[in-house]
Design a protein around this motif. Structure first.
Motif, mmCIF file in Angstrom:
data_model
loop_
_atom_site.group_PDB
_atom_site.id
_atom_site.type_symbol
_atom_site.label_atom_id
_atom_site.label_comp_id
_atom_site.label_asym_id
_atom_site.label_seq_id
_atom_site.Cartn_x
_atom_site.Cartn_y
_atom_site.Cartn_z
ATOM 1 N N ILE A 27 3.185 4.504 11.771
ATOM 2 C CA ILE A 27 4.102 3.208 11.733
ATOM 3 C C ILE A 27 3.392 2.078 11.294
ATOM 4 C CG2 ILE A 27 5.523 1.878 13.359
ATOM 5 C CD1 ILE A 27 5.249 4.193 15.332
ATOM 6 N N ASP A 28 4.061 1.430 10.310
ATOM 7 C CA ASP A 28 3.764 0.070 9.834
ATOM 8 C C ASP A 28 4.863 -0.778 9.547
ATOM 9 O OD1 ASP A 28 0.616 -0.795 8.892
ATOM 10 O OD2 ASP A 28 2.208 -1.795 7.927
ATOM 11 N N ILE A 29 4.839 -1.932 9.484
ATOM 12 C CA ILE A 29 5.731 -2.777 9.210
ATOM 13 C C ILE A 29 5.728 -3.050 7.592
ATOM 14 C CG2 ILE A 29 4.555 -5.011 8.927
ATOM 15 C CD1 ILE A 29 6.559 -6.216 10.935
ATOM 16 N N SER A 30 4.820 -2.590 6.750
ATOM 17 C CA SER A 30 5.000 -2.489 5.419
ATOM 18 C C SER A 30 5.504 -1.482 4.734
ATOM 19 C CB SER A 30 3.583 -2.795 4.780
ATOM 20 O OG SER A 30 3.398 -2.441 3.627
ATOM 21 N N GLU A 31 6.658 -1.671 4.092
ATOM 22 C CA GLU A 31 7.288 -0.507 3.358
ATOM 23 C C GLU A 31 6.566 0.002 2.370
ATOM 24 O OE1 GLU A 31 11.603 -1.803 2.868
ATOM 25 O OE2 GLU A 31 11.272 -0.883 0.914
ATOM 26 N N ASP A 82 8.127 -2.572 13.197
ATOM 27 C CA ASP A 82 7.584 -3.292 13.910
ATOM 28 C C ASP A 82 7.094 -2.893 15.286
ATOM 29 O OD1 ASP A 82 6.547 -5.374 15.182
ATOM 30 O OD2 ASP A 82 8.191 -6.902 14.729
ATOM 31 N N VAL A 83 5.808 -2.653 15.295
ATOM 32 C CA VAL A 83 5.188 -1.915 16.444
ATOM 33 C C VAL A 83 5.555 -2.704 17.773
ATOM 34 C CG1 VAL A 83 3.312 -0.481 15.325
ATOM 35 C CG2 VAL A 83 3.108 -2.994 16.333
ATOM 36 N N MET A 84 5.788 -4.044 17.602
ATOM 37 C CA MET A 84 6.056 -4.934 18.831
ATOM 38 C C MET A 84 7.651 -4.520 19.251
ATOM 39 S SD MET A 84 3.617 -6.663 18.745
ATOM 40 C CE MET A 84 4.033 -7.658 20.260
ATOM 41 N N GLU A 85 8.492 -3.634 18.500
ATOM 42 C CA GLU A 85 9.519 -3.163 19.052
ATOM 43 C C GLU A 85 9.537 -2.072 20.037
ATOM 44 O OE1 GLU A 85 12.215 -2.957 15.660
ATOM 45 O OE2 GLU A 85 12.312 -5.177 15.444
ATOM 46 N N LEU A 120 -1.201 3.769 14.649
ATOM 47 C CA LEU A 120 -0.572 2.346 14.993
ATOM 48 C C LEU A 120 -0.740 1.530 14.054
ATOM 49 C CD1 LEU A 120 1.726 1.849 17.319
ATOM 50 C CD2 LEU A 120 -0.173 0.535 18.245
ATOM 51 N N ALA A 121 0.161 0.741 13.269
ATOM 52 C CA ALA A 121 -0.163 -0.148 12.108
ATOM 53 C C ALA A 121 -1.146 0.536 11.182
ATOM 54 C CB ALA A 121 -0.677 -1.183 12.788
ATOM 55 N N CYS A 122 -0.526 1.503 10.780
ATOM 56 C CA CYS A 122 -1.293 2.489 9.866
ATOM 57 C C CYS A 122 -1.665 2.172 8.671
ATOM 58 C CB CYS A 122 -0.623 3.889 9.743
ATOM 59 S SG CYS A 122 1.018 3.698 8.758
ATOM 60 N N GLY A 123 -1.111 1.127 8.034
ATOM 61 C CA GLY A 123 -1.280 0.608 6.549
ATOM 62 C C GLY A 123 -1.012 1.697 5.663
ATOM 63 N N LEU A 124 -1.987 2.006 4.729
ATOM 64 C CA LEU A 124 -2.084 2.954 3.543
ATOM 65 C C LEU A 124 -2.340 4.600 4.538
ATOM 66 C CD1 LEU A 124 -3.882 1.440 0.942
ATOM 67 C CD2 LEU A 124 -1.395 1.759 1.199
ATOM 68 N N VAL A 172 -5.871 3.131 16.509
ATOM 69 C CA VAL A 172 -5.362 1.615 16.056
ATOM 70 C C VAL A 172 -6.732 1.296 15.278
ATOM 71 C CG1 VAL A 172 -4.639 -0.431 16.884
ATOM 72 C CG2 VAL A 172 -4.423 1.282 18.327
ATOM 73 N N ALA A 173 -6.431 0.888 13.938
ATOM 74 C CA ALA A 173 -7.552 0.419 13.327
ATOM 75 C C ALA A 173 -7.345 -1.032 12.651
ATOM 76 C CB ALA A 173 -8.233 1.332 12.297
ATOM 77 N N ARG A 174 -8.116 -1.984 12.979
ATOM 78 C CA ARG A 174 -8.229 -3.366 12.542
ATOM 79 C C ARG A 174 -6.942 -3.942 12.749
ATOM 80 N NH1 ARG A 174 -11.867 -1.531 7.233
ATOM 81 N NH2 ARG A 174 -13.716 -1.765 8.635
ATOM 82 N N PHE A 175 -6.142 -3.913 13.710
ATOM 83 C CA PHE A 175 -4.954 -4.515 14.236
ATOM 84 C C PHE A 175 -5.259 -4.891 15.749
ATOM 85 C CE2 PHE A 175 -1.025 -3.978 16.139
ATOM 86 C CZ PHE A 175 -0.213 -4.961 15.598
ATOM 87 N N LEU A 176 -4.660 -5.950 15.952
ATOM 88 C CA LEU A 176 -4.966 -6.303 17.575
ATOM 89 C C LEU A 176 -3.549 -7.070 17.937
ATOM 90 C CD1 LEU A 176 -6.713 -6.740 19.664
ATOM 91 C CD2 LEU A 176 -7.825 -8.934 18.816
HETATM 92 C C1 SAM Z 1 -5.694 -4.707 8.453
HETATM 93 S S1 SAM Z 1 -4.480 -3.717 8.261
HETATM 94 C C2 SAM Z 1 -5.127 -2.241 9.002
HETATM 95 C C3 SAM Z 1 -4.305 -1.153 8.426
HETATM 96 C C4 SAM Z 1 -4.966 0.374 8.851
HETATM 97 N N1 SAM Z 1 -4.709 0.693 10.459
HETATM 98 C C5 SAM Z 1 -6.399 0.494 8.382
HETATM 99 O O1 SAM Z 1 -7.295 0.285 9.115
HETATM 100 O O2 SAM Z 1 -6.392 0.590 7.060
HETATM 101 C C6 SAM Z 1 -3.214 -4.276 9.206
HETATM 102 C C7 SAM Z 1 -1.959 -3.662 9.393
HETATM 103 O O3 SAM Z 1 -1.041 -4.026 10.364
HETATM 104 C C8 SAM Z 1 0.370 -3.891 9.864
HETATM 105 N N2 SAM Z 1 1.080 -4.724 10.973
HETATM 106 C C9 SAM Z 1 0.821 -6.193 11.207
HETATM 107 N N3 SAM Z 1 1.805 -6.401 12.039
HETATM 108 C C10 SAM Z 1 2.469 -5.224 12.318
HETATM 109 C C11 SAM Z 1 3.520 -5.006 13.221
HETATM 110 N N4 SAM Z 1 4.197 -6.169 13.835
HETATM 111 N N5 SAM Z 1 4.146 -3.879 13.399
HETATM 112 C C12 SAM Z 1 3.663 -2.575 12.527
HETATM 113 N N6 SAM Z 1 2.518 -2.939 11.640
HETATM 114 C C13 SAM Z 1 1.998 -4.115 11.417
HETATM 115 C C14 SAM Z 1 0.092 -4.453 8.468
HETATM 116 O O4 SAM Z 1 1.099 -4.210 7.626
HETATM 117 C C15 SAM Z 1 -1.229 -3.758 7.958
HETATM 118 O O5 SAM Z 1 -0.913 -2.543 7.367
#
Ligand code: SAM
Length: 195
Positions: A65-69, A92-95, A44-48, A108-112
């Motif tokens: 899933i991530d919001i960043s294309e 958008d994970v909020m959806e 969740l909010a996977c980034g790369l 879930v890593a580095r996303f709160l």
């Molecule tokens: C600090 S990065 C962490 C990425 C990954 N989890 C990692 O540990 O490498 C935070 C990520 O949250 C994503 N993000 C932020 N808000 C989001 C949302 N509402 N829905 C989905 N992704 C979101 C950003 O695009 C970003 O990739």
């Protein structure tokens, strides 16, 4: 000047990415032995997608899933090259579309986003595992967000997931020698009860 949205910010960061492709989060890589033999996983909010790749290499069928294309494009390329089973999508994970599925493992890593805690717990299969790692307000370095809204308080991950069984928790905060040990982040592994 317009303020960047989170999506614009992360697209900019990932498009300019020069560092090696990130590996899995410590909470996952150092506790691999707790993983089930296989199943369905969510990053969740996977980034790369370092966690998604780690899990797919071990045979999991992964949703990422991530919001960043830009992040999802890079992950899709990696999955293609390695022939990994990763369903990477921009959302958008909020959806909460992901909340309709059930997973054996969620990372879930580095996303709160505190309001997602209940949905994350509910998206676990019985016996499923949550691996969560993110920054704490008692950081010892400048790493991670500055905005306190995105920083965990003492024991907060335990409270957020109090319906799950805690299998592992670590938050050293500022105790002892702050330049030693595993600082800046809290680490939780929690399991959904079988019934
Ligand atoms: C600090 S990065 C962490 C990425 C990954 N989890 C990692 O540990 O490498 C935070 C990520 O949250 C994503 N993000 C932020 N808000 C989001 C949302 N509402 N829905 C989905 N992704 C979101 C950003 O695009 C970003 O990739």
């Amino acid at each position: 000047m317009d303020v960047e949205t989170p999506r614009q910010k992360w697209d900019r960061i990932y498009r300019g990415w020069k560092a090696p492709f990130p590996g899995a989060a410590t909470v996952l890589s150092e506790n691999e032995h707790l993983l089930p033999a296989g199943g369905k996983a969510l990053d969740l909010a996977c980034g790369l997608g370092g966690n998604a790749v780690f899990l797919a290499r071990r045979g999991f069928e992964v949703d990422a899933i991530d919001i960043s294309e830009a992040g999802i494009e890079a992950l899709t390329d990696t999955a293609c090259v390695e022939g990994l089973s990763i369903n990477a999508r921009v959302a958008d994970v909020m959806e909460r579309h992901w909340a309709a599925e059930r997973y054996d493992v969620i990372v879930v890593a580095r996303f709160l986003e505190r309001t997602l805690a209940r949905d994350i717990a509910d998206a676990l299969e019985p016996g499923g595992l949550l691996f969560y790692q993110t920054f704490v307000e008692t950081k010892t370095s400048g790493s991670g967000p500055g905005n306190p809204r995105f920083l965990l308080r003492d024991n907060e991950l335990i409270r957020l997931f109090d319906g799950l069984l805690i299998r592992y928790y670590r938050d050293e905060a500022l105790t002892g020698k702050p330049d030693a040990g595993q600082r800046d982040e809290a680490f939780l592994i929690a399991q959904r009860p079988d019934s």
